[in-house]
Design a protein around this motif. Structure first.
Motif, PDB file in Angstrom:
ATOM      1  N   GLY A 148      30.582 -14.530  26.329  1.00 46.56           N
ATOM      2  CA  GLY A 148      30.364 -14.018  25.996  1.00 46.56           C
ATOM      3  C   GLY A 148      30.926 -12.600  25.779  1.00 46.56           C
ATOM      4  N   THR A 149      29.478 -11.733  25.812  1.00 49.70           N
ATOM      5  CA  THR A 149      28.915 -10.661  26.012  1.00 49.70           C
ATOM      6  C   THR A 149      27.797 -10.366  26.425  1.00 49.70           C
ATOM      7  OG1 THR A 149      28.629  -9.009  23.534  1.00 49.70           O
ATOM      8  CG2 THR A 149      31.517  -9.303  24.018  1.00 49.70           C
ATOM      9  N   VAL A 150      27.491  -9.128  26.961  1.00 52.32           N
ATOM     10  CA  VAL A 150      26.160  -8.602  26.972  1.00 52.32           C
ATOM     11  C   VAL A 150      25.512  -8.753  25.550  1.00 52.32           C
ATOM     12  CG1 VAL A 150      24.245  -6.682  27.382  1.00 52.32           C
ATOM     13  CG2 VAL A 150      26.609  -7.394  28.991  1.00 52.32           C
ATOM     14  N   TRP A 151      25.876  -8.379  24.749  1.00 54.20           N
ATOM     15  CA  TRP A 151      25.342  -8.698  23.115  1.00 54.20           C
ATOM     16  C   TRP A 151      25.434  -9.753  22.769  1.00 54.20           C
ATOM     17  CZ3 TRP A 151      22.667  -3.786  23.500  1.00 54.20           C
ATOM     18  CH2 TRP A 151      23.977  -2.759  24.287  1.00 54.20           C
ATOM     19  N   ASN A 152      26.176 -10.654  22.676  1.00 57.55           N
ATOM     20  CA  ASN A 152      26.059 -11.801  22.077  1.00 57.55           C
ATOM     21  C   ASN A 152      26.667 -12.870  23.191  1.00 57.55           C
ATOM     22  OD1 ASN A 152      25.850 -10.892  18.930  1.00 57.55           O
ATOM     23  ND2 ASN A 152      26.978 -10.256  19.190  1.00 57.55           N
ATOM     24  N   GLY A 153      25.798 -13.849  23.888  1.00 52.23           N
ATOM     25  CA  GLY A 153      26.632 -14.406  24.456  1.00 52.23           C
ATOM     26  C   GLY A 153      26.095 -15.879  24.714  1.00 52.23           C
ATOM     27  N   ASP A 154      26.150 -17.176  25.205  1.00 54.40           N
ATOM     28  CA  ASP A 154      25.412 -17.911  26.012  1.00 54.40           C
ATOM     29  C   ASP A 154      25.996 -18.898  27.225  1.00 54.40           C
ATOM     30  OD1 ASP A 154      28.102 -20.061  25.602  1.00 54.40           O
ATOM     31  OD2 ASP A 154      28.510 -18.720  24.208  1.00 54.40           O
ATOM     32  N   ALA A 155      25.181 -19.204  27.943  1.00 58.64           N
ATOM     33  CA  ALA A 155      24.997 -19.863  29.011  1.00 58.64           C
ATOM     34  C   ALA A 155      24.047 -21.482  29.509  1.00 58.64           C
ATOM     35  CB  ALA A 155      24.869 -18.468  30.530  1.00 58.64           C
ATOM     36  N   VAL A 156      24.425 -21.344  30.481  1.00 55.05           N
ATOM     37  CA  VAL A 156      24.051 -22.684  30.924  1.00 55.05           C
ATOM     38  C   VAL A 156      22.473 -22.102  31.979  1.00 55.05           C
ATOM     39  CG1 VAL A 156      23.722 -24.980  32.571  1.00 55.05           C
ATOM     40  CG2 VAL A 156      25.407 -24.192  31.207  1.00 55.05           C
ATOM     41  N   VAL A 157      21.541 -22.746  31.578  1.00 57.29           N
ATOM     42  CA  VAL A 157      20.128 -22.050  32.475  1.00 57.29           C
ATOM     43  C   VAL A 157      19.677 -22.871  33.280  1.00 57.29           C
ATOM     44  CG1 VAL A 157      17.918 -21.566  32.308  1.00 57.29           C
ATOM     45  CG2 VAL A 157      19.919 -21.108  30.057  1.00 57.29           C
ATOM     46  N   VAL A 158      19.736 -22.574  34.763  1.00 59.67           N
ATOM     47  CA  VAL A 158      19.260 -23.173  36.079  1.00 59.67           C
ATOM     48  C   VAL A 158      18.307 -22.748  36.346  1.00 59.67           C
ATOM     49  CG1 VAL A 158      20.580 -23.804  38.482  1.00 59.67           C
ATOM     50  CG2 VAL A 158      22.285 -24.084  36.423  1.00 59.67           C
ATOM     51  N   LEU A 159      17.720 -23.175  37.052  1.00 54.96           N
ATOM     52  CA  LEU A 159      16.465 -23.078  37.722  1.00 54.96           C
ATOM     53  C   LEU A 159      17.552 -23.315  39.399  1.00 54.96           C
ATOM     54  CD1 LEU A 159      12.906 -24.120  37.222  1.00 54.96           C
ATOM     55  CD2 LEU A 159      13.898 -21.810  37.350  1.00 54.96           C
ATOM     56  N   THR A 160      16.488 -22.832  40.624  1.00 56.76           N
ATOM     57  CA  THR A 160      17.489 -22.942  42.377  1.00 56.76           C
ATOM     58  C   THR A 160      16.276 -22.163  43.196  1.00 56.76           C
ATOM     59  OG1 THR A 160      18.049 -20.454  42.300  1.00 56.76           O
ATOM     60  CG2 THR A 160      19.596 -22.289  41.391  1.00 56.76           C
ATOM     61  N   GLY A 161      16.336 -23.035  44.198  1.00 51.97           N
ATOM     62  CA  GLY A 161      14.838 -22.551  45.144  1.00 51.97           C
ATOM     63  C   GLY A 161      15.320 -20.883  45.610  1.00 51.97           C
ATOM     64  N   GLY A 162      16.419 -20.146  45.641  1.00 53.24           N
ATOM     65  CA  GLY A 162      16.541 -19.560  46.236  1.00 53.24           C
ATOM     66  C   GLY A 162      17.549 -19.214  46.821  1.00 53.24           C
ATOM     67  N   PRO A 163      17.691 -17.795  47.164  1.00 49.12           N
ATOM     68  CA  PRO A 163      19.339 -17.762  48.519  1.00 49.12           C
ATOM     69  C   PRO A 163      18.976 -19.014  49.452  1.00 49.12           C
ATOM     70  CG  PRO A 163      17.491 -15.277  47.803  1.00 49.12           C
ATOM     71  CD  PRO A 163      17.333 -16.722  47.408  1.00 49.12           C
ATOM     72  N   GLY A 164      19.848 -19.180  49.942  1.00 41.56           N
ATOM     73  CA  GLY A 164      19.627 -20.238  50.811  1.00 41.56           C
ATOM     74  C   GLY A 164      19.613 -21.655  50.459  1.00 41.56           C
ATOM     75  N   SER A 165      19.463 -22.141  49.052  1.00 37.63           N
ATOM     76  CA  SER A 165      17.953 -23.198  48.366  1.00 37.63           C
ATOM     77  C   SER A 165      20.100 -23.650  48.822  1.00 37.63           C
ATOM     78  CB  SER A 165      17.570 -22.919  47.767  1.00 37.63           C
ATOM     79  OG  SER A 165      16.974 -24.871  47.093  1.00 37.63           O
ATOM     80  N   ARG A 166      19.335 -25.671  48.487  1.00 40.75           N
ATOM     81  CA  ARG A 166      20.500 -26.107  48.185  1.00 40.75           C
ATOM     82  C   ARG A 166      19.826 -26.839  46.572  1.00 40.75           C
ATOM     83  NH1 ARG A 166      22.847 -29.617  53.585  1.00 40.75           N
ATOM     84  NH2 ARG A 166      23.858 -27.663  54.342  1.00 40.75           N
ATOM     85  N   ASP A 167      18.846 -26.594  46.654  1.00 43.00           N
ATOM     86  CA  ASP A 167      17.999 -27.187  45.234  1.00 43.00           C
ATOM     87  C   ASP A 167      18.453 -26.506  44.212  1.00 43.00           C
ATOM     88  OD1 ASP A 167      16.214 -29.475  46.367  1.00 43.00           O
ATOM     89  OD2 ASP A 167      15.600 -27.831  47.413  1.00 43.00           O
ATOM     90  N   ALA A 168      19.014 -27.223  43.328  1.00 44.80           N
ATOM     91  CA  ALA A 168      19.001 -26.666  41.845  1.00 44.80           C
ATOM     92  C   ALA A 168      18.806 -27.457  40.601  1.00 44.80           C
ATOM     93  CB  ALA A 168      20.768 -25.732  41.629  1.00 44.80           C
ATOM     94  N   ARG A 169      18.773 -26.869  39.274  1.00 39.01           N
ATOM     95  CA  ARG A 169      18.300 -28.207  38.157  1.00 39.01           C
ATOM     96  C   ARG A 169      18.784 -27.368  36.887  1.00 39.01           C
ATOM     97  NH1 ARG A 169      16.120 -33.493  38.078  1.00 39.01           N
ATOM     98  NH2 ARG A 169      16.554 -34.557  36.146  1.00 39.01           N
ATOM     99  N   ALA A 170      19.895 -27.990  36.066  1.00 40.11           N
ATOM    100  CA  ALA A 170      20.318 -26.937  34.810  1.00 40.11           C
ATOM    101  C   ALA A 170      19.400 -27.864  33.815  1.00 40.11           C
ATOM    102  CB  ALA A 170      22.025 -27.159  34.906  1.00 40.11           C
ATOM    103  N   LEU A 171      19.262 -26.615  32.864  1.00 40.75           N
ATOM    104  CA  LEU A 171      18.965 -27.956  31.451  1.00 40.75           C
ATOM    105  C   LEU A 171      20.110 -28.228  30.582  1.00 40.75           C
ATOM    106  CD1 LEU A 171      16.486 -25.267  30.766  1.00 40.75           C
ATOM    107  CD2 LEU A 171      15.815 -27.195  30.882  1.00 40.75           C
ATOM    108  N   PRO A 172      20.054 -29.004  30.053  1.00 42.15           N
ATOM    109  CA  PRO A 172      21.047 -29.356  28.943  1.00 42.15           C
ATOM    110  C   PRO A 172      21.004 -28.586  27.703  1.00 42.15           C
ATOM    111  CG  PRO A 172      18.949 -30.347  28.364  1.00 42.15           C
ATOM    112  CD  PRO A 172      18.806 -30.116  29.508  1.00 42.15           C
ATOM    113  N   GLY A 173      23.094 -28.254  27.027  1.00 44.85           N
ATOM    114  CA  GLY A 173      23.003 -27.439  26.393  1.00 44.85           C
ATOM    115  C   GLY A 173      22.926 -26.307  27.243  1.00 44.85           C
ATOM    116  N   ARG A 174      23.087 -25.142  25.779  1.00 49.81           N
ATOM    117  CA  ARG A 174      23.382 -23.864  26.280  1.00 49.81           C
ATOM    118  C   ARG A 174      22.349 -22.892  25.710  1.00 49.81           C
ATOM    119  NH1 ARG A 174      28.500 -23.472  29.277  1.00 49.81           N
ATOM    120  NH2 ARG A 174      28.420 -20.549  28.951  1.00 49.81           N
ATOM    121  N   LEU A 175      21.961 -22.254  26.586  1.00 42.93           N
ATOM    122  CA  LEU A 175      20.967 -20.474  26.185  1.00 42.93           C
ATOM    123  C   LEU A 175      21.794 -19.986  25.446  1.00 42.93           C
ATOM    124  CD1 LEU A 175      18.233 -19.733  25.946  1.00 42.93           C
ATOM    125  CD2 LEU A 175      19.270 -18.484  27.594  1.00 42.93           C
ATOM    126  N   ASN A 176      21.161 -19.376  23.617  1.00 41.47           N
ATOM    127  CA  ASN A 176      22.112 -18.606  22.901  1.00 41.47           C
ATOM    128  C   ASN A 176      21.403 -17.295  22.836  1.00 41.47           C
ATOM    129  OD1 ASN A 176      24.837 -20.022  21.345  1.00 41.47           O
ATOM    130  ND2 ASN A 176      23.032 -21.519  21.508  1.00 41.47           N
TER     131      ASN A 176
END
Length: 296
Positions: free
Chosen positions: A85-113
């Motif tokens: 979508g666009t900046v004004w209307n969109g959706d995405a998968v939300v992911v938490l990571t350990g930051g730059p250089g980290s291999r850890d990542a975990r995504a939430l189910p579904g999509r954030l609108n």
């Protein structure tokens, strides 16, 4: 005869010549006016094209631009992956990571609108996600000179997230492998940045319900609560307390100019002390039957 007639009538000859000259001058001026109009039309065309391109760029800015901005603000720890979508209307998968250089990542189910709308005082961002933010939450952003204010409405429950999502942040969450639910609620909460200083207005409460961990054999550690309260000096005071459970947690802390400072401790009920021994060793510094937690 006509020549003699013209010689005898100089006024007629002169008026005829003037008329021809006038017609030539009018024709020349008309050409000049037309040329000026053509150039003006071309200039207006360029301005119109540039304005249209700018409006198109603003209205159809890709959602990836917002995702990139969030990466910068969160230092790479919160991502909007697979944005559409666009900046004004969109959706995405939300992911938490350990930051730059980290291999850890975990995504939430579904999509954030989300929807983003300009207002006279700033921007209104509305977010909703079936799994974790079922009721739309409005985040009001008010930029200013050397300052910015973000307010969350309405007051009350904001959302709930699986505690396992925290493993994406890396150490120590990926070691603890927590289970349970994390809940956030607010009361007239607003965060304000003033010349690099952060100030919290109102209150927020973070609940950890029915927490478990792969480090221990217990099915349930307990439920806990963190209260966040802003003070007039711009600091954020926090307190950790145990609602119930075999693991007893308590502590006090503060978020200020120097970051987070927290002092707390963890104890186990006598009947579950053996099952929680390894867990207590991981979360803090052991001092007898308790574990001291120190941050900052």
């Amino acid at each position: 005869m006509s020549i003699l007639s013209n010689l005898k009538s100089p006024a007629a000859w002169w008026s005829g010549g003037m008329a021809a000259t006038t017609r030539w001058m009018e024709s020349t001026l008309e050409v000049a006016r037309w040329e000026n109009m053509r150039k003006a039309g071309r200039r207006w065309g360029w301005w119109g094209g540039a304005l249209g391109a700018l409006m198109g760029l603003v209205l159809y800015s890709p959602a990836s631009w917002l995702a990139q901005g969030l990466v910068v603000l969160s230092d790479g720890r919160l991502l909007l992956a697979e944005s559409q979508g666009t900046v004004w209307n969109g959706d995405a998968v939300v992911v938490l990571t350990g930051g730059p250089g980290s291999r850890d990542a975990r995504a939430l189910p579904g999509r954030l609108n989300w929807t983003l709308r300009p207002r006279l005082t700033g921007l209104n961002l509305t977010v909703q996600q079936d799994c974790c933010v079922p009721t739309p939450v409005v985040i009001e952003v008010r930029p200013g000179w050397g300052r910015a204010r973000i307010a969350v409405s309405p007051s009350g429950p904001v959302g709930h997230w699986p505690a396992a999502w925290l493993t994406g942040l890396g150490t120590p969450w990926n070691t603890l492998q927590l289970g349970g639910v994390v809940r956030l609620s607010t009361n007239a909460m607003a965060v304000e940045w003033v010349h690099g200083r952060v100030r919290l207005e109102g209150q927020a409460q973070v609940g950890f319900d029915d927490v478990s961990s792969s480090v221990t054999t217990l099915d349930r550690l307990g439920s806990y609560r963190i209260d966040l309260v802003g003070d007039p000096e711009g600091r954020v005071n926090l307190s950790l307390m145990t609602v119930d459970g075999a693991l007893q947690l308590s502590g006090q802390g503060q978020v200020g100019l120097n970051g987070l400072r927290f002092r707390g401790e963890a104890r186990a009920n006598e009947s579950e002390r053996g099952a929680l021994d390894s867990f207590l060793n991981i979360i803090g510094r052991r001092m007898g039957d308790r574990s001291v937690i120190s941050i900052g």
